[in-house]
Motif scaffolding. Structure first.
Motif, PDB file in Angstrom:
ATOM      1  N   GLU A 248     -66.636  -4.688  49.428  1.00 40.92           N
ATOM      2  CA  GLU A 248     -67.017  -3.949  48.038  1.00 40.92           C
ATOM      3  C   GLU A 248     -67.981  -2.940  48.458  1.00 40.92           C
ATOM      4  OE1 GLU A 248     -68.630  -5.321  43.722  1.00 40.92           O
ATOM      5  OE2 GLU A 248     -68.476  -6.720  45.256  1.00 40.92           O
ATOM      6  N   ALA A 249     -68.048  -1.913  47.791  1.00 47.27           N
ATOM      7  CA  ALA A 249     -68.657  -0.791  47.735  1.00 47.27           C
ATOM      8  C   ALA A 249     -69.887  -1.003  46.822  1.00 47.27           C
ATOM      9  CB  ALA A 249     -68.036   0.540  47.314  1.00 47.27           C
ATOM     10  N   LEU A 250     -70.955  -1.578  46.972  1.00 44.45           N
ATOM     11  CA  LEU A 250     -72.077  -2.210  46.437  1.00 44.45           C
ATOM     12  C   LEU A 250     -72.615  -1.160  45.189  1.00 44.45           C
ATOM     13  CD1 LEU A 250     -74.084  -4.625  48.692  1.00 44.45           C
ATOM     14  CD2 LEU A 250     -72.095  -5.281  47.230  1.00 44.45           C
ATOM     15  N   ASN A 251     -72.801  -1.505  44.134  1.00 41.24           N
ATOM     16  CA  ASN A 251     -73.198  -0.423  43.056  1.00 41.24           C
ATOM     17  C   ASN A 251     -72.250   0.722  43.140  1.00 41.24           C
ATOM     18  OD1 ASN A 251     -75.463  -2.057  42.333  1.00 41.24           O
ATOM     19  ND2 ASN A 251     -76.551  -1.188  44.451  1.00 41.24           N
ATOM     20  N   ASN A 252     -70.932   0.257  43.549  1.00 40.88           N
ATOM     21  CA  ASN A 252     -69.968   1.352  43.482  1.00 40.88           C
ATOM     22  C   ASN A 252     -70.318   2.695  44.281  1.00 40.88           C
ATOM     23  OD1 ASN A 252     -68.354   0.019  41.644  1.00 40.88           O
ATOM     24  ND2 ASN A 252     -68.836   0.983  40.136  1.00 40.88           N
ATOM     25  N   GLY A 253     -71.060   2.503  45.278  1.00 33.71           N
ATOM     26  CA  GLY A 253     -71.447   3.493  46.354  1.00 33.71           C
ATOM     27  C   GLY A 253     -70.947   3.523  47.517  1.00 33.71           C
ATOM     28  N   PHE A 254     -70.539   4.545  48.269  1.00 30.60           N
ATOM     29  CA  PHE A 254     -69.929   4.353  49.455  1.00 30.60           C
ATOM     30  C   PHE A 254     -69.994   5.719  50.056  1.00 30.60           C
ATOM     31  CE2 PHE A 254     -66.918   5.229  46.411  1.00 30.60           C
ATOM     32  CZ  PHE A 254     -66.078   6.439  46.796  1.00 30.60           C
ATOM     33  N   ILE A 255     -69.881   5.716  51.554  1.00 27.97           N
ATOM     34  CA  ILE A 255     -70.179   6.858  52.326  1.00 27.97           C
ATOM     35  C   ILE A 255     -68.668   7.405  52.915  1.00 27.97           C
ATOM     36  CG2 ILE A 255     -71.209   8.071  54.123  1.00 27.97           C
ATOM     37  CD1 ILE A 255     -73.647   6.460  53.636  1.00 27.97           C
ATOM     38  N   LEU A 256     -68.211   8.812  52.791  1.00 30.60           N
ATOM     39  CA  LEU A 256     -67.225   9.231  53.489  1.00 30.60           C
ATOM     40  C   LEU A 256     -67.490   9.825  54.673  1.00 30.60           C
ATOM     41  CD1 LEU A 256     -65.283  10.571  50.259  1.00 30.60           C
ATOM     42  CD2 LEU A 256     -64.781   8.495  51.454  1.00 30.60           C
ATOM     43  N   ARG A 257     -66.343  10.327  55.428  1.00 28.70           N
ATOM     44  CA  ARG A 257     -66.580  11.268  56.754  1.00 28.70           C
ATOM     45  C   ARG A 257     -66.677  12.582  56.230  1.00 28.70           C
ATOM     46  NH1 ARG A 257     -61.151   9.378  60.454  1.00 28.70           N
ATOM     47  NH2 ARG A 257     -61.789   7.316  60.591  1.00 28.70           N
ATOM     48  N   LYS A 258     -66.140  12.993  55.202  1.00 29.78           N
ATOM     49  CA  LYS A 258     -66.377  14.003  54.494  1.00 29.78           C
ATOM     50  C   LYS A 258     -67.691  14.129  53.699  1.00 29.78           C
ATOM     51  CE  LYS A 258     -64.180  17.324  51.148  1.00 29.78           C
ATOM     52  NZ  LYS A 258     -63.342  17.378  50.019  1.00 29.78           N
ATOM     53  N   GLY A 259     -68.458  15.251  54.037  1.00 37.06           N
ATOM     54  CA  GLY A 259     -69.592  15.514  53.340  1.00 37.06           C
ATOM     55  C   GLY A 259     -70.841  16.172  54.072  1.00 37.06           C
ATOM     56  N   ALA A 260     -70.670  16.336  55.501  1.00 33.05           N
ATOM     57  CA  ALA A 260     -71.562  16.864  56.160  1.00 33.05           C
ATOM     58  C   ALA A 260     -71.782  18.419  55.895  1.00 33.05           C
ATOM     59  CB  ALA A 260     -71.161  16.701  57.609  1.00 33.05           C
ATOM     60  N   GLN A 261     -73.030  18.778  55.964  1.00 33.67           N
ATOM     61  CA  GLN A 261     -73.160  20.378  55.453  1.00 33.67           C
ATOM     62  C   GLN A 261     -73.946  21.147  57.002  1.00 33.67           C
ATOM     63  OE1 GLN A 261     -75.835  20.692  52.288  1.00 33.67           O
ATOM     64  NE2 GLN A 261     -74.517  18.906  51.136  1.00 33.67           N
ATOM     65  N   SER A 262     -73.565  22.175  57.092  1.00 35.56           N
ATOM     66  CA  SER A 262     -74.042  23.135  58.138  1.00 35.56           C
ATOM     67  C   SER A 262     -75.424  23.024  58.339  1.00 35.56           C
ATOM     68  CB  SER A 262     -73.695  24.473  58.045  1.00 35.56           C
ATOM     69  OG  SER A 262     -74.022  25.343  59.037  1.00 35.56           O
TER      70      SER A 262
END
Length: 338
Positions: free
Chosen positions: A154-168
């Motif tokens: 389960e994603a607690l509090n409906n939060g999760f981290i993807l591979r996508k999202g890194a910034q320069s």
């Protein structure tokens, strides 16, 4: 017309020429989806909506002769590692494991005692991460054991981290002791008594609690578990984020366990760290303005190593180490090792 052309292209060549990840990319277009699938193939877990909850689902296979050899491990650790590897995918998303299903193909000569030991490893790995085994399947294997593990979290509090999202400009940070699993494999192959690294290879620890902790920090922008080597897995974050990543061998922490073995076998610590695989540590992208504070807080909280090993950049194409492009980045099931 385009469909026919794609089908023809798909049949050209062998999977050893295509490679694991290019093959996965090609077959994704064949799968239908639904509005309840928030993220399908391409990350550590699928992310699906079930009622008012967000669930994380992943599966992982372990095959005798590919992932393990009986003379190098125990049935207990075969079961443990199969489940730990699958649960690590939930750690990579910052989720909490809940359920485990295991399917196993068994040679008819397998002893009941050995199978019971294997399932004890399955149960203990699940329990260690506060998950429960809820079912599975058994069938006959003509040759060797095969275990397939499906995990649901389960994603607690409906939060999760993807591979996508890194910034320069984001820092690439690694936790734990990457490289030890590969070192353990080398120790087994060369009949070297090195209990710590052999245990890292046969009995890995999925970083569930650490992943949950990192998922609560807004400055962590992308994350992955290190199953195929940092160079390859950091490359997955970079590719998903539309940028590149550069790492430096001088940033690699000196692990005394690796140092001893590398000196004995004339191996390179950075090589083991960057391309080793099966470490099941976590690597993540973090806002550079908050990276040092986060690293220090992580170390204090978990008493585990954590350090920046590189940075993401829109000026880098692909993956580099010490400024040099990396071609062979890590493990690929279908391509011969180089």
């Amino acid at each position: 017309m385009n469909w026919n052309r794609n089908r023809t292209d798909f049949r050209m060549g062998s999977i050893s020429e295509t490679g694991e990840f290019a093959f996965i990319n090609r077959i994704q277009a064949l799968f239908p989806t639904s509005a309840d699938v928030l993220h399908g193939p391409g990350d550590d877990c699928a992310v699906v909506r079930v009622g008012d909850r967000i669930q994380l689902v992943s599966t992982d296979a372990s095959v005798e002769g590919v992932h393990f050899r009986r003379n190098w491990t125990t049935h207990y650790d075969i079961g443990w590692k199969a489940v730990a590897a699958a649960l690590s995918d939930i750690a990579a998303m910052g989720g909490q494991p809940q359920f485990v299903l295991t399917s196993i193909a068994i040679p008819t000569s397998e002893s009941i005692d050995d199978l019971e030991s294997l399932y004890k490893g399955v149960a203990d790995a699940a329990s260690a991460c506060e998950a429960v085994v809820i079912g599975g399947d058994t069938t006959q294997s003509p040759s060797g054991l095969m275990i397939d593990v499906t995990v649901i979290g389960e994603a607690l509090n409906n939060g999760f981290i993807l591979r996508k999202g890194a910034q320069s400009g984001d820092m690439l940070v690694i936790i734990g002791t990457p490289g030890r699993s590969r070192a353990g494999l080398l120790a087994l192959q060369n009949n070297i008594d090195s209990p710590e690294v052999i245990r890292a290879h046969n009995h890995p620890t999925p970083r569930i609690t650490e992943g949950l902790w990192l998922s609560e920090h807004p400055h962590v922008r992308a994350m992955i578990d290190v199953s195929d080597g940092i160079a390859q897995d950091a490359g997955h974050i970079a590719k998903a984020s539309g940028i590149g990543v550069g790492m430096t061998s001088a940033s690699v922490a000196i692990d005394p366990e690796l140092l001893t073995l590398c000196m004995e076998l004339d191996e390179s610590i950075p090589d083991l760290v960057f391309t080793g695989g099966e470490d099941y540590e976590l690597a993540f992208a973090v806002d550079p303005d908050h990276s040092l504070e986060l690293i220090e807080n992580f170390r204090r909280t978990f008493n585990l190593p954590s350090y920046a090993i590189g940075a993401f950049s829109d000026k880098i194409d692909g993956v580099t180490i010490d400024g040099n492009p990396v071609e062979h980045r890590g493990y690929d099931h279908f391509r011969p090792s180089t």
